[in-house]
Every structure is written in C-alpha cells, then in structure tokens.
Design an enzyme around this catalytic site. Structure first.
Site, PDB file in Angstrom:
ATOM      1  CB  SER A 127     -42.266 -26.381  -7.438  1.00  0.00           C
ATOM      2  OG  SER A 127     -42.537 -25.481  -6.380  1.00  0.00           O
TER       3      SER A 127
ATOM      4  CB  THR B 237     -38.157 -26.738  -3.214  1.00  0.00           C
ATOM      5  OG1 THR B 237     -37.690 -27.729  -4.110  1.00  0.00           O
ATOM      6  CG2 THR B 237     -38.047 -27.265  -1.798  1.00  0.00           C
TER       7      THR B 237
ATOM      8  CB  THR C 118     -39.647 -30.306  -3.297  1.00  0.00           C
ATOM      9  OG1 THR C 118     -39.529 -29.877  -4.643  1.00  0.00           O
ATOM     10  CG2 THR C 118     -38.865 -31.599  -3.155  1.00  0.00           C
TER      11      THR C 118
ATOM     12  NE  ARG D 225     -33.640 -35.179  -8.363  1.00  0.00           N
ATOM     13  CZ  ARG D 225     -33.952 -34.022  -7.800  1.00  0.00           C
ATOM     14  NH1 ARG D 225     -35.143 -33.830  -7.277  1.00  0.00           N
ATOM     15  NH2 ARG D 225     -33.082 -33.044  -7.745  1.00  0.00           N
TER      16      ARG D 225
ATOM     17  CB  THR E 238     -35.587 -23.697  -3.165  1.00  0.00           C
ATOM     18  OG1 THR E 238     -35.037 -22.392  -3.347  1.00  0.00           O
ATOM     19  CG2 THR E 238     -36.588 -23.641  -2.018  1.00  0.00           C
ATOM     20  N   GLY E 239     -33.818 -25.278  -5.153  1.00  0.00           N
ATOM     21  CA  GLY E 239     -32.927 -25.249  -6.312  1.00  0.00           C
ATOM     22  C   GLY E 239     -32.378 -26.631  -6.622  1.00  0.00           C
TER      23      GLY E 239
HETATM   24  N1  GLY Z   1     -34.402 -28.808  -4.326  1.00  0.00           N
HETATM   25  C1  GLY Z   1     -35.398 -29.656  -4.795  1.00  0.00           C
HETATM   26  C2  GLY Z   1     -34.925 -30.798  -5.564  1.00  0.00           C
HETATM   27  O1  GLY Z   1     -33.833 -30.780  -6.086  1.00  0.00           O
HETATM   28  O2  GLY Z   1     -35.663 -31.759  -5.688  1.00  0.00           O
END
Ligand code: GLY
Length: 351
Positions: free
Chosen positions: A83, A200, A218, A228, A251-252
């Site tokens: 990740s 992340t 990340t 994105r 993170t998330g």
């Molecule tokens: N939190 C990492 C992402 O959404 O890319």
C-alpha cells in the site's frame, strides 16, 4: 505586593509552572534527562519499523521530520508492503502512482507530491518541495521532473506480485471484454482480499524539545482511476501539524477525509482540550455524520461502509489512535517500548 516579588521568587514561580505543565494525569512527563519532554512516535498499524527507526533518530537529537521520514522510508522501500511506495498496488492501468505529504511543526511548513510515478520514496520528494520551492504540492509529471532534477533515480515500482494482482483483477472485472477469466489459483483467497485494497502509512513524532512533525505516504487505492489523488498529500486531510497543539494523520478512505479536512479537525479538537484519542473519535464522528448524506457510502444498517483511521500526538506527548470500525491497531514508541495498540473505534464489526 507585585513590586516586592523578587526576581528569585519570579523564577521559582516560573519553574513551578513549567513543572506543572509537564504533569499530565499525575504522570511526570519529564524525560530521562530531567530537563526534556517526552519523545514519542505514533504511526499506523503497519508502522512498527517506522516508529522504531524514528525513535532512534530522535534519540540522536535530529529533527523530528527527518526522524519520521527515515521511518516511513523503510516501508516505502519494502517490496512486500502493498500500500506504500515500491510494491504498492497500481492504478487501473497497472501503473503505480504515489502520494505523500510532510509537515514540520517548528516552521509550520509543509510539502507534498501526488500521482508521482517511478520514484520509490515520495516522502523524501515532498520534503524537498517544502525546502526548495515556494510551493506546497507538485503533481504528476511536474513532480517527477522535479524529483529527477534533485537527483532521484527513476525505477519501475511495479513488482511481479503487484502486477499479478493487478492482472487478475483486470481479468475478473468483466465478462464482456476480451480478457479471459484467469485460471483458478491456490492463492485465490489472497487475491480476493486485495480487490478492495487500500492502505497507507502515517507517522508523527514529538522530540524532546516539544517539536512536532509528521508524514503520510501511500500508493492510494488499488485500481484507482489514473490521476486520482487521495488524502495523503493533502495537508489538513491526510496530515496536519500545529506545533503549539499536536500532530495528526490518517489512513483509510481518502475521499471521506478530504471532504472533511479530517486531520485538521483532529488537531483542532486537541486544541479544545480533548485527548488525542477523543479528538480522533470526534473527527470520525463528524465524518460518519456527513456520510449519511451520500447513500452510496452507507451499508444496510445506514453506517459508513468505509474504513478510516486517525493517529495523533499532542504537545504533552500524549497519543492515541481511533478507527471508524473496530479491529484496527496503531504503532507507538513511547521512548521505552515499541508496540502496537488497539485503536478506539466508533462502530463494532459483527464478525
Ligand atoms: N488514505 C489513502 C488514500 O485514500 O489514498
């Protein structure tokens, strides 16, 4: 009365106040040397090696931002971490695109890169954006050219393993294209677990002088639309540091966090007097509340169907982590031991 207060009395009072300020919940927060504050490093659950390394560097009295970046570099360079950095899972075209931000408390400065290709350590590039430009965020090709100008080497970040996971996803996506379904494999279950994969690393630290810093890095959502950008490189969303209050990162699901300036909120809640854990929970509560307005974000029980986690340290060295759903952990080095602890949570998973 005031005029009669001697310089000596004044100093005594001052010292008394400083000592009081360093007491928290009856606990003496003075460092081993007696005249220094506590050193702490907090990270997401995948950051145990990062917290260890960052603490080693804090002990050498180096800058807390250098400490946390050196910590997350271990994870960015690890091909088995899917990740973050090298080995991170790619976008829908099979290209690894990385996001990262850094923030330095003492100068209240920050830098970030987004959609950066071919460079293993975006956190190092983010720091150079902070130090060597008048900008806060560079993206895509501009970020890559900037990194190369500063001597970073271009490398293919797509490992064979990440490519295999990407290919499998591509082949199973649709029965209405020219990609045949993949042959069943022994590792089927492992592949399945990556289909909604994201991760992340965030790492924040406070040094003995009470200075704070943080980094988030990340590869973003697996199979994301090229270009994105998640919350990690967005100061205020994936990371925020206020040297007078504290530091927080996340993170998330980045989209939910960007739309709510989540880490900024965590630091603001700490500024209002909430503990780091309470502040993380309060920010999650607000995000969960706003998610109710978008039905596609809710599960059958009307609760957020996404994961989001915050990690925070305040100026006194208190720390905490909280997650939307139960089961998450965070890493912390408190100067004595380097451990993972359970995150507080808003909603309990039924398993
Ligand atoms: N939190 C990492 C992402 O959404 O890319």
């Amino acid at each position: 009365m005031r005029d009669k207060c001697s310089r000596r009395d004044f100093l005594k009072t001052g010292i008394g106040l400083s000592a009081a300020a360093l007491m928290s919940g009856g606990k003496n927060l003075l460092g081993a040397e007696g005249n220094e504050g506590p050193m702490r490093v907090v990270a997401s659950g995948n950051g145990l090696r990062a917290t260890e390394k960052a603490m080693e560097i804090l002990r050498q009295k180096q800058d807390p931002l250098d400490a946390v970046i050196a910590g997350v570099n271990i994870v960015e360079e690890d091909p088995n971490e899917r990740s973050v950095g090298y080995g991170g899972l790619p976008n829908e075209e099979g290209v690894v695109e990385l996001d990262s931000s850094v923030m330095h408390g003492p100068t209240h400065n920050g830098g970030a890169v987004a959609s950066l290709r071919n460079i293993k350590t975006p956190s190092k590039v983010a720091k150079i954006v902070m130090e060597r430009t008048d900008h806060a965020l560079l993206v895509g090709n501009g970020a890559l050219k900037f990194a190369k100008a500063h001597g970073f080497k271009e490398e293919n970040l797509l490992t064979d393993r990440a490519r295999a996971i990407w290919l499998r996803r591509k082949e199973t996506l649709s029965d209405r294209d020219f990609w045949f379904p993949p042959k069943p494999e022994k590792t089927e279950r492992e592949f399945a677990s990556f289909y909604e994969f994201h991760g992340t690393i965030n790492c924040c630290a406070i040094d003995a002088a009470g200075n704070l810093a943080g980094v988030t890095t990340t590869s973003g959502f697996f199979f994301k639309i090229p270009g994105r950008v998640g919350d990690s490189p967005i100061i205020g969303a994936g990371l925020y540091v206020d040297n007078d209050i504290g530091a927080a990162g996340s993170t998330g699901r980045g989209e939910a966090n960007i739309l709510n300036c989540g880490s900024f909120q965590v630091v603001n809640f700490m500024g209002m007097g909430h503990s780091p854990e309470e502040a993380c929970l309060k920010s999650l509560e607000k995000i969960a509340g706003k998610a109710k307005r978008l039905p596609q974000l809710l599960n059958d029980d009307g609760l957020p169907r996404f994961g989001l986690n915050f990690y925070a340290i305040n100026k006194k060295g208190e720390y905490g982590g909280a997650s939307m759903w139960s089961g998450a952990r965070y890493a912390v080095h408190d100067g004595k031991e380097n451990v993972r602890k359970p995150c507080a949570y808003l909603f309990k998973r039924n398993r």
